[in-house]
Design a protein around this motif. Structure first.
Motif, PDB file in Angstrom:
ATOM      1  N   ASP A 355       2.222  55.781  56.641  1.00  0.00           N
ATOM      2  CA  ASP A 355       1.168  56.046  55.657  1.00  0.00           C
ATOM      3  C   ASP A 355       0.882  57.537  55.527  1.00  0.00           C
ATOM      4  O   ASP A 355      -0.276  57.972  55.448  1.00  0.00           O
ATOM      5  N   GLY A 356       1.947  58.358  55.550  1.00  0.00           N
ATOM      6  CA  GLY A 356       1.804  59.782  55.307  1.00  0.00           C
ATOM      7  C   GLY A 356       1.479  60.624  56.514  1.00  0.00           C
ATOM      8  O   GLY A 356       1.394  61.851  56.406  1.00  0.00           O
ATOM      9  N   SER A 357       1.306  60.038  57.688  1.00  0.00           N
ATOM     10  CA  SER A 357       0.998  60.792  58.908  1.00  0.00           C
ATOM     11  C   SER A 357       2.047  60.506  59.963  1.00  0.00           C
ATOM     12  O   SER A 357       2.726  59.460  59.934  1.00  0.00           O
ATOM     13  N   ASP A 358       2.186  61.458  60.902  1.00  0.00           N
ATOM     14  CA  ASP A 358       3.124  61.249  61.994  1.00  0.00           C
ATOM     15  C   ASP A 358       2.787  59.973  62.741  1.00  0.00           C
ATOM     16  O   ASP A 358       1.613  59.664  62.996  1.00  0.00           O
ATOM     17  N   LEU A 359       3.822  59.236  63.100  1.00  0.00           N
ATOM     18  CA  LEU A 359       3.628  57.970  63.789  1.00  0.00           C
ATOM     19  C   LEU A 359       3.260  58.225  65.252  1.00  0.00           C
ATOM     20  O   LEU A 359       3.959  58.945  65.971  1.00  0.00           O
ATOM     21  N   SER A 384       0.974  46.590  59.382  1.00  0.00           N
ATOM     22  CA  SER A 384       1.397  46.641  57.978  1.00  0.00           C
ATOM     23  C   SER A 384       1.193  48.055  57.444  1.00  0.00           C
ATOM     24  O   SER A 384       0.251  48.758  57.824  1.00  0.00           O
ATOM     25  N   GLY A 385       2.082  48.501  56.591  1.00  0.00           N
ATOM     26  CA  GLY A 385       1.946  49.836  56.005  1.00  0.00           C
ATOM     27  C   GLY A 385       3.280  50.375  55.531  1.00  0.00           C
ATOM     28  O   GLY A 385       4.308  49.678  55.538  1.00  0.00           O
ATOM     29  N   GLU A 386       3.271  51.647  55.098  1.00  0.00           N
ATOM     30  CA  GLU A 386       4.460  52.322  54.575  1.00  0.00           C
ATOM     31  C   GLU A 386       5.050  53.207  55.665  1.00  0.00           C
ATOM     32  O   GLU A 386       4.428  54.173  56.105  1.00  0.00           O
ATOM     33  N   TYR A 387       6.252  52.884  56.089  1.00  0.00           N
ATOM     34  CA  TYR A 387       6.921  53.615  57.162  1.00  0.00           C
ATOM     35  C   TYR A 387       7.988  54.526  56.560  1.00  0.00           C
ATOM     36  O   TYR A 387       8.775  54.116  55.701  1.00  0.00           O
ATOM     37  N   PHE A 388       7.989  55.779  57.027  1.00  0.00           N
ATOM     38  CA  PHE A 388       8.993  56.759  56.605  1.00  0.00           C
ATOM     39  C   PHE A 388       9.843  57.149  57.803  1.00  0.00           C
ATOM     40  O   PHE A 388       9.330  57.378  58.901  1.00  0.00           O
ATOM     41  N   CYS A 389      11.148  57.243  57.577  1.00  0.00           N
ATOM     42  CA  CYS A 389      12.054  57.801  58.584  1.00  0.00           C
ATOM     43  C   CYS A 389      12.694  59.038  57.978  1.00  0.00           C
ATOM     44  O   CYS A 389      13.378  58.950  56.957  1.00  0.00           O
ATOM     45  N   GLN A 390      12.456  60.196  58.602  1.00  0.00           N
ATOM     46  CA  GLN A 390      13.015  61.461  58.121  1.00  0.00           C
ATOM     47  C   GLN A 390      14.118  61.906  59.071  1.00  0.00           C
ATOM     48  O   GLN A 390      13.903  62.057  60.267  1.00  0.00           O
ATOM     49  N   LYS A 401      11.975  55.124  53.082  1.00  0.00           N
ATOM     50  CA  LYS A 401      10.738  54.443  53.427  1.00  0.00           C
ATOM     51  C   LYS A 401      10.941  52.935  53.410  1.00  0.00           C
ATOM     52  O   LYS A 401      11.861  52.406  52.777  1.00  0.00           O
ATOM     53  N   TYR A 402      10.061  52.259  54.136  1.00  0.00           N
ATOM     54  CA  TYR A 402      10.064  50.794  54.161  1.00  0.00           C
ATOM     55  C   TYR A 402       8.618  50.343  54.225  1.00  0.00           C
ATOM     56  O   TYR A 402       7.838  50.812  55.078  1.00  0.00           O
ATOM     57  N   ILE A 403       8.250  49.485  53.297  1.00  0.00           N
ATOM     58  CA  ILE A 403       6.884  48.939  53.288  1.00  0.00           C
ATOM     59  C   ILE A 403       6.915  47.609  54.036  1.00  0.00           C
ATOM     60  O   ILE A 403       7.585  46.654  53.617  1.00  0.00           O
ATOM     61  N   MET A 404       6.224  47.588  55.155  1.00  0.00           N
ATOM     62  CA  MET A 404       6.199  46.375  55.975  1.00  0.00           C
ATOM     63  C   MET A 404       4.879  45.644  55.764  1.00  0.00           C
ATOM     64  O   MET A 404       3.797  46.236  55.900  1.00  0.00           O
ATOM     65  N   MET A 405       4.999  44.370  55.397  1.00  0.00           N
ATOM     66  CA  MET A 405       3.842  43.504  55.254  1.00  0.00           C
ATOM     67  C   MET A 405       3.937  42.409  56.313  1.00  0.00           C
ATOM     68  O   MET A 405       4.854  41.585  56.284  1.00  0.00           O
ATOM     69  N   VAL A 406       3.041  42.435  57.258  1.00  0.00           N
ATOM     70  CA  VAL A 406       3.059  41.457  58.352  1.00  0.00           C
ATOM     71  C   VAL A 406       2.391  40.179  57.873  1.00  0.00           C
ATOM     72  O   VAL A 406       1.233  40.181  57.411  1.00  0.00           O
ATOM     73  N   ASN A 407       3.105  39.087  57.960  1.00  0.00           N
ATOM     74  CA  ASN A 407       2.587  37.788  57.538  1.00  0.00           C
ATOM     75  C   ASN A 407       1.818  37.147  58.682  1.00  0.00           C
ATOM     76  O   ASN A 407       2.276  37.145  59.840  1.00  0.00           O
TER      77      ASN A 407
END
Length: 554
Positions: A355-359, A384-390, A401-407
């Motif tokens: 989500d735009g911040s360092d994990l 859940s959220g938007e994950y970025f791998c740089q 990026k990958y948007i993960m939605m936890v069910n």
């Protein structure tokens, strides 16, 4: 008048206003009989006449200048006075002109100036057999034992020859006088100069200056070629970074101090390259050209060589095709999920963001394989959220990026309805549950399924027979989980006419049905919680009702 002036001059001399040579050059001045000599003062030319100017030779007056000029009889026609500087020219010299000369100068408004010098006059003779004859210097020349030398390993001898007599020798290197030292030796009365273990600073030009009392002569310059080096080798990389992308152009240049100019060789990881010259150009490089480059300089005269420090070049593929791949596209809360970051190219670093911040990994996260894999031991809905791998290297970077939605769910099922409703009124029941994706709902009335796949149950103009137990069941088709049911009891009343016999009978029947439904609903909850066959039965009717409901939903 003349005597008074002489007294003044003697008084100035005795007062010692100026000692030593003063405004005249150091002597002696040398000249031959019949020649001309110039007594030049050091004064700056002036347009203002001196108050007094007097030249004397011993006790003899040469010329006195005050308001008028008084010249000694023996100097008539042989002198010229220069009033602006006080200098004096004396011509047609005789042996009697030898001796000490003095000048007294009194500028206007300033202190008197005085100077002394000595003149030596040599007699010319026409026969070389006369020992007093001094021949002028001529035909000065220098010869060298060698002109091509190697620094620190060679020596050289220079010989000076000249015509003339009473010769004195002076050696010059450029404009500096050469003096004796542990490396520099003079022999043969100074006419020979020997330099041991020459250096590059001994290259000259060397001149020999020969003089005697009547003349001076200087040789033509002689230059030595001193070979030296190579030394101070320097390898320059352009551009100056150590990392380059595939397809780049790179230039390496090698400089060194050397005479004559050095010859160059290039090496990659110790193996010689075919490229000669002081510059190596690498065009459209590929990864196989990575390594340590060095240059070697060789001097064919000194037979010496020097090798540079290696310069490291690393050729990298640019980062491309970055992707984040999940272990499952439908992550379910409570299960293990991993995200894998891949790319083409030369991977140096992988950084994750959310989500735009360092994990910042929490207790349920693990980064492994050099940050290539992000694993959730037990994923939860907060993940859940938007994950970025740089992914990056020194020449490029890219990200995916990958948007993960936890069910999760369903859970916390609730029914929003009134407890009572008037007969002929409209019944609207709303069921809600916490769930991702949104839950599907099934409605039962007194144990019998009446509606599926709707969060609302609506019935127009209810009757007394609609009183009873309404059950809402929530189901998530991704998690494949069914929540505990929400049960709501509803009573249909007629508040205007009171309750007749039929009303009472309806209420009694509704209460019986409510009890039976409650028994059946409790049995259903117990069966879902333990996921096994019931070992205790409340009533055979309740069990059959539950089985029929599950079969209908599927």
């Amino acid at each position: 008048m003349e005597m008074a002036l002489m007294y003044f001059i003697i008084l100035v001399i005795l007062s010692g206003l100026t000692e030593g040579s003063g405004v005249l050059p150091d002597g002696p001045l040398n000249a031959a009989v019949g020649e001309t000599v110039m007594f030049t003062t050091t004064l700056t030319p002036t347009e203002t006449p001196f108050l007094t100017l007097a030249w004397t030779s011993g006790a003899k007056n040469i010329i006195t200048s005050n308001t008028v000029n008084i010249t000694g009889p023996e100097y008539e026609g042989r002198i010229t006075l220069f009033p602006s500087t006080g200098s004096l020219e004396l011509r047609s010299l005789t042996l009697d002109d030898a001796g000490e000369y003095s000048v007294v100068i009194v500028p206007a408004g300033e202190a008197a100036e005085m100077g002394r010098t000595t003149l030596a006059v040599y007699e010319k003779v026409s026969s070389v057999s006369v020992t007093s004859f001094t021949e002028k210097v001529s035909n000065v020349s220098v010869t060298s034992s060698s002109t091509d030398l190697v620094e620190f390993s060679g020596s050289v001898s220079l010989s000076c020859s000249a015509s003339g007599s009473s010769l004195s020798f002076l050696w010059l290197n450029g404009s500096s006088e050469v003096t004796a030292s542990d490396r520099v030796q003079f022999t043969d009365g100074g006419s020979s100069l020997t330099i041991i273990t020459v250096t590059r600073f001994d290259q000259g030009p060397f001149r020999c200056s020969v003089s005697n009392p009547v003349s001076t002569g200087t040789s033509d310059p002689v230059n030595l070629i001193i070979s030296y080096g190579p030394e101070n080798i320097n390898l320059i990389l352009s551009p100056p970074q150590g990392y380059f992308a595939v397809g780049s152009d790179i230039s390496l240049s090698c400089s060194v101090g050397s005479r004559p100019p050095a010859q160059f060789k290039w090496f990659l990881n110790g193996d010689q390259l075919p490229d000669p010259g002081s510059e190596l150009r690498l065009m459209n490089v590929n990864m196989s050209q990575s390594g340590n480059y060095s240059c070697q300089a060789f001097n064919s005269e000194t037979l010496r060589s020097q090798t540079s420090q290696p310069s490291a070049i690393t050729v990298l593929e640019k980062i491309s095709a970055v992707s984040v791949t999940p272990s499952t596209n439908l992550p379910v809360e409570g299960t293990s999920v991993s995200l894998t970051c891949e790319a083409s190219g030369s991977v140096f670093t992988r950084n994750w963001m959310k989500d735009g911040s360092d994990l910042n990994p929490t207790d349920n996260m693990i980064l492994s394989d050099n940050n290539r894999v992000l694993t959730f031991d037990t994923v939860n809905r907060k993940d859940s959220g938007e994950y970025f791998c740089q992914i990056s290297n020194p020449v490029s970077s890219d990200e995916a990026k990958y948007i993960m939605m936890v069910n999760y769910g369903p859970e916390n099922v609730q029914i929003k309805v009134p407890n009572k409703i008037n007969i002929k009124g409209t019944l609207k029941l709303t069921c809600s549950a916490e769930s991702t994706p949104s839950a599907r709902f099934t409605w039962l009335f007194n144990g019998v399924e009446i509606l599926t796949n709707s969060a609302e149950y609506v019935k127009e103009e209810v009757e007394f027979s609609d009183s009873g137990n309404y059950i809402c069941q929530a189901w998530n088709n991704i998690t494949e989980r069914t929540s505990s049911s929400a049960v709501h009891g509803l009573i249909v009343t007629d508040q205007l006419s009171g309750c007749a016999a039929g009303c009472i009978a309806g209420i009694v029947i509704a209460c019986c049905v409510l009890i039976a439904a409650a028994v059946g609903g409790g049995y259903y909850i117990y069966k879902e919680k333990f996921n096994k066959s019931s070992q205790k039965q409340n009533t055979e009717q309740g069990e059959n009702m539950y089985v029929n409901m599950r079969m209908t939903r599927k």
